[in-house]
Write a protein that holds these residues in place. Structure first.
Motif, PDB file in Angstrom:
ATOM      1  N   ILE A   1     -54.964  33.332 -74.186  1.00 25.62           N
ATOM      2  CA  ILE A   1     -56.285  33.888 -73.873  1.00 25.62           C
ATOM      3  C   ILE A   1     -56.230  34.617 -72.525  1.00 25.62           C
ATOM      4  O   ILE A   1     -56.779  35.718 -72.378  1.00 25.62           O
ATOM      5  CB  ILE A   1     -57.361  32.779 -73.879  1.00 25.62           C
ATOM      6  CG1 ILE A   1     -57.543  32.242 -75.307  1.00 25.62           C
ATOM      7  CG2 ILE A   1     -58.692  33.297 -73.336  1.00 25.62           C
ATOM      8  CD1 ILE A   1     -58.477  31.051 -75.416  1.00 25.62           C
TER       9      ILE A   1
ATOM     10  N   ALA B   1     -53.590  36.029 -71.288  1.00 22.71           N
ATOM     11  CA  ALA B   1     -52.871  37.284 -71.536  1.00 22.71           C
ATOM     12  C   ALA B   1     -53.809  38.308 -72.176  1.00 22.71           C
ATOM     13  O   ALA B   1     -53.729  39.506 -71.899  1.00 22.71           O
ATOM     14  CB  ALA B   1     -51.662  37.019 -72.427  1.00 22.71           C
ATOM     15  N   GLY B   2     -54.705  37.822 -73.026  1.00 21.65           N
ATOM     16  CA  GLY B   2     -55.664  38.720 -73.675  1.00 21.65           C
ATOM     17  C   GLY B   2     -56.673  39.297 -72.701  1.00 21.65           C
ATOM     18  O   GLY B   2     -57.071  40.469 -72.813  1.00 21.65           O
ATOM     19  N   LEU B   3     -57.104  38.493 -71.733  1.00 23.95           N
ATOM     20  CA  LEU B   3     -57.999  39.018 -70.687  1.00 23.95           C
ATOM     21  C   LEU B   3     -57.285  40.120 -69.910  1.00 23.95           C
ATOM     22  O   LEU B   3     -57.874  41.155 -69.573  1.00 23.95           O
ATOM     23  CB  LEU B   3     -58.430  37.887 -69.749  1.00 23.95           C
ATOM     24  CG  LEU B   3     -59.452  36.910 -70.348  1.00 23.95           C
ATOM     25  CD1 LEU B   3     -59.442  35.595 -69.581  1.00 23.95           C
ATOM     26  CD2 LEU B   3     -60.850  37.513 -70.348  1.00 23.95           C
TER      27      LEU B   3
ATOM     28  N   LEU C   1     -54.953  41.962 -71.111  1.00 22.72           N
ATOM     29  CA  LEU C   1     -54.879  43.121 -72.012  1.00 22.72           C
ATOM     30  C   LEU C   1     -56.173  43.943 -71.931  1.00 22.72           C
ATOM     31  O   LEU C   1     -56.135  45.179 -71.905  1.00 22.72           O
ATOM     32  CB  LEU C   1     -54.623  42.664 -73.444  1.00 22.72           C
ATOM     33  CG  LEU C   1     -54.403  43.763 -74.481  1.00 22.72           C
ATOM     34  CD1 LEU C   1     -53.292  43.369 -75.452  1.00 22.72           C
ATOM     35  CD2 LEU C   1     -55.656  44.092 -75.288  1.00 22.72           C
TER      36      LEU C   1
END
Lengths: 454, 329
Positions: free
Chosen positions: B131, B133-135, B137
């Motif tokens: 999550i 890493a997604g933020l 991204l």
């Protein structure tokens, strides 16, 4: 001896394909392993290799021919030592298939027409329709939403350069580029989590699972991270995103690749769950799902990807999540289904009509929230109900609908509700057993006769 | 632990040192109070205290700037206090009241603040890693230079999804700092018994991710290491793994008697490496601050914490109608 070269099945669900290009001509000598033709399947363009050695004596299907059924002879091969003239006098005695037997399916081949637009479609009068495959309808929905909202992006395995394992994302990389069409490594747990994080961060990811069987690896993020955060944050933030991909049985892919998860996801508060049948619903619901501020599970079906349905020619065609659709009105029994189950429901209704039994067919389309009103109103009219789905019987959607009908329309029932489901077994591989494991039109008809006491 | 200390201490002002002292003390007193309220039955369920680890989050927050994201596991109270959230809102969430950060519906392990870019508060070990890493991204997608501090423990560091995240973060050069808060115990299992290789900062190597290790009991060292990591990420060099060696004084959660380690071991760390004592010593030894000044701070902090506890007890429970709100937007 002549050998007939047959149109090969090059994917589990392929029933016909396009003979895109011949790479050999009449009179050419081919050896086993030589590439003879390019064939476009429902998934990709494939090279077709020779199995036998010999001389191409006749090309039966010219290149560019579409809809060539699997196992149709496409060329004739003369084995070594035979001559063209000799062959002309000989009857072919031994037809040698180069591919496995065709997959036998009971489903209708003709495009299904939208038989009814009752209620909620809001299609303006005079709207024209174009026959579109479910596959293309899904692609169009994503492309339209990506054009209008730059925060929407697609990620998953093989979605970009490969253009989709099932060709659903064809052309999207070209139009939107690698920033918005993201190929991921094969790592469902990780990329589902990354997508949830991106959604927390204000983007609107569409996550394609190559199939929902693989989403089991990502289940924690779908359930614990995406579905529950809005509640756990007291409404501050959630995951505005779509998880989509083929769900349920395809054809002959065995137990680990044939699981319908409709009932699993439908159980989870914090998710929306849709499972369309037609191309129009696939398009309209996917557009709604992408715009929805909640996590939406979008369950597709590989068997339906290639099926054509009429899709309205409208610039912005959406279908609301949570609204069922009545495909066919009737008085004697309500058949309620969703997704690929609809094909059994519609087929059964057709056959029952011939016997004078009038079935109303309700397509739930959304499994969370469920449009109970449309279902209950139908049951109150027909007083009988059969539910149809391909998933397992225990804890099925049908079980739930039966309970709701019992609680809210008990006095209207003239017979117990019957649930037609997939069988309570892991999906077998053998063709005959697989057929037996799935729900069939005959079972639906038998169930209707049982509840109508015929 | 001394061997791993990085001598990166810059010159710092007395004000800055006092600020860290104050922030770390707030965390410690808050957590002690939470422990007390738990014992009194005001806090239910699980409650994971951060006592002993204060320098980690305070040091790294000192390296962050506005717009940076942070998220962590269920041991999350300190991360919220350190990024400036009101202790009253945090404590009222612990007591499950309507004025809690999540209206009482999240609890100790599940809190969020969009305003402060605090993205949880995650109850599933290591779920916060992808999550985070997604933020990152999302920041990269929008062309922002924010970084994401993704905190997880030495226990979480053994989860598969951590390495899935490492791979994609490196592949896509995501601006994420993976902070391994190595407090030596994954619940009751020591890292010697759980980790085939104990050096977590090397675990990004296979993915080409730069790693560093720092003494997490020394707030200035943590800050300096954090600044290096932040600079790396902001410059577009992709992810960074920062192992911070720390120690938790209390059990894994309130219900853990911590019989898996000796009292002597805990005492030794408390006596020799306590992060708050260390900064106190710096302040007084350098003649920057008198003990009276520090007592004044202690008193202020005590007051803030007591007020948060009082607030968390008088705030009403959520209205029953809240059961069915915030399920869908």
């Amino acid at each position: 001896m002549t050998i007939k070269i047959l149109m090969p099945a090059l994917s589990p669900t392929m029933e016909e394909g396009k003979l895109t290009k011949w790479l050999v001509k009449e009179g050419d000598t081919v050896e086993s392993g030589d590439i003879m033709a390019e064939i476009e399947t429902d998934k990709a363009t494939m090279e077709f290799e020779a199995v036998d050695e010999g001389i191409i004596s006749k090309i039966l299907i010219p290149e560019g021919t579409e809809n060539v059924a699997v196992n149709t002879p496409i060329a004739v091969l003369l084995e070594d030592g035979e001559s063209l003239t000799e062959n002309n006098n000989k009857k072919p005695t031994n037809i040698k298939a180069t591919t496995p037997d065709p997959i036998i399916n009971e489903k209708p081949q003709a495009p299904v027409k939208i038989s009814s637009l009752i209620g909620i479609e809001n299609i303006p009068e005079g709207t024209t329709f174009t026959a579109t495959t479910v596959r293309d309808a899904l692609r169009d929905a994503m492309a339209e939403e990506m054009r209008s909202n730059e925060n929407v992006f697609l990620m998953g395995e093989e979605v970009a350069e490969y253009e989709g394992a099932y060709k659903v994302s064809q052309g999207l990389l070209d139009e939107f580029g690698a920033k918005r069409i993201i190929d991921t490594p094969i790592t469902e747990h990780g990329f589902a989590g990354i997508a949830v994080g991106a959604a927390f961060g204000g983007l609107n990811p569409i996550v394609e699972f190559m199939t929902f069987n693989f989403a089991l690896q990502a289940m924690d993020h779908i359930i614990n991270s995406a579905a529950k955060t809005l509640y756990m944050s007291g409404g501050q933030m959630g995951a505005p995103m779509v998880f989509r991909g083929p769900n349920g049985a395809a054809s002959r892919v065995g137990a680990q690749h044939s699981h319908c998860f409709a009932a699993w996801y439908a159980q989870i508060p914090g998710l929306k769950v849709v499972m369309p049948y037609s191309a129009a619903d696939a398009k309209g619901l996917l557009k709604s799902a992408i715009r929805d501020p909640n996590p939406v599970i979008f369950l597709e079906n590989e068997m339906l990807y290639g099926r054509s349905f009429d899709v309205p020619d409208l610039d912005d065609y959406t279908v609301p999540i949570g609204k069922a659709k009545i495909w066919r009105e009737g008085d004697d029994v309500t058949l309620v289904s969703f997704g690929i189950g609809m094909q059994y429901a519609l087929e059964a209704a057709e056959k029952l009509a011939e016997e004078g039994i009038s079935a109303e067919v309700v397509d739930l389309r959304s499994l969370r929230p469920i449009d109970y009103d449309t279902l209950l109103n139908s049951v109150k009219k027909t007083n009988r109900c059969v539910t149809i789905e391909e998933g397992f019987p225990v804890g099925s959607i049908g079980n739930h609908l039966s309970a709701v009908i019992m609680e809210r329309a008990f006095d209207y029932l003239d017979a117990p509700v019957i649930n037609c489901t997939g069988k309570d077994v892991p999906m077998p591989y053998a063709a005959n057993l697989e057929k037996l494991a799935l729900v069939t039109t005959k079972e639906v008809i038998d169930a209707v006769k049982q509840v109508t006491y015929r | 632990m001394a061997a791993t200390k990085k001598k990166l201490k810059p010159n710092v002002s007395s004000e800055e040192l006092q600020k860290y002292y104050r922030e770390m003390l707030l965390i410690r007193r808050f957590e002690e109070k939470a422990g007390q309220l738990y014992g009194m039955g005001h806090i239910g369920g699980f409650c994971h205290l951060y006592i002993g680890q204060e320098a980690v989050v305070v040091g790294l927050e000192a390296a962050a700037k506005d717009g940076d994201n942070r998220l962590t596991s269920y041991r999350d109270h300190a991360h919220m206090l350190a990024c400036g959230l009101d202790p009253k809102g945090v404590m009222a969430e612990l007591t499950g009241r309507k004025d809690g950060l999540s209206k009482g519906k999240g609890g100790s392990m599940h809190m969020f603040s969009k305003e402060k870019h605090f993205y949880g508060g995650h109850g599933i070990v290591a779920a916060q890693v992808p999550i985070g890493a997604g933020l990152a991204l999302a920041n990269q997608y929008r062309g922002e230079d924010s970084v994401t501090f993704t905190y997880f423990g030495d226990g979480a560091a053994n989860q598969g999804q951590v390495y899935e995240s490492f791979n994609m973060a490196a592949l896509w050069k995501l601006p994420v700092i993976f902070v391994v808060e190595n407090n030596r115990y994954a619940m009751g299992t020591s890292l010697q018994r759980a980790a085939s290789t104990p050096d977590f900062y090397t675990r990004g190597e296979a993915f080409g991710i730069t790693g560093a290790v720092v003494d997490g009991m020394d707030v200035l060292a943590v800050k300096a290491a954090g600044e290096l990591a932040v600079a790396h990420c902001r410059a577009g060099n992709g992810p960074y793994v920062l192992e911070v060696k720390t120690y938790r004084y209390r059990g894994h959660s309130m219900s853990d008697p911590a019989r898996y380690r000796s009292k002597e071991e805990v005492k030794k760390v408390k006596d020799n490496e306590d992060p708050i004592d260390m900064i106190k010593e710096m302040l007084t030894q350098g003649g920057h601050t008198t003990l009276d000044d520090l007592k004044k701070i202690d008193k202020e902090i005590k007051k803030i914490v007591q007020e948060s506890a009082d607030f968390a007890i008088v705030s009403p429970e959520p209205d029953l109608s809240e059961l069915y709100t915030d399920i869908l937007v």
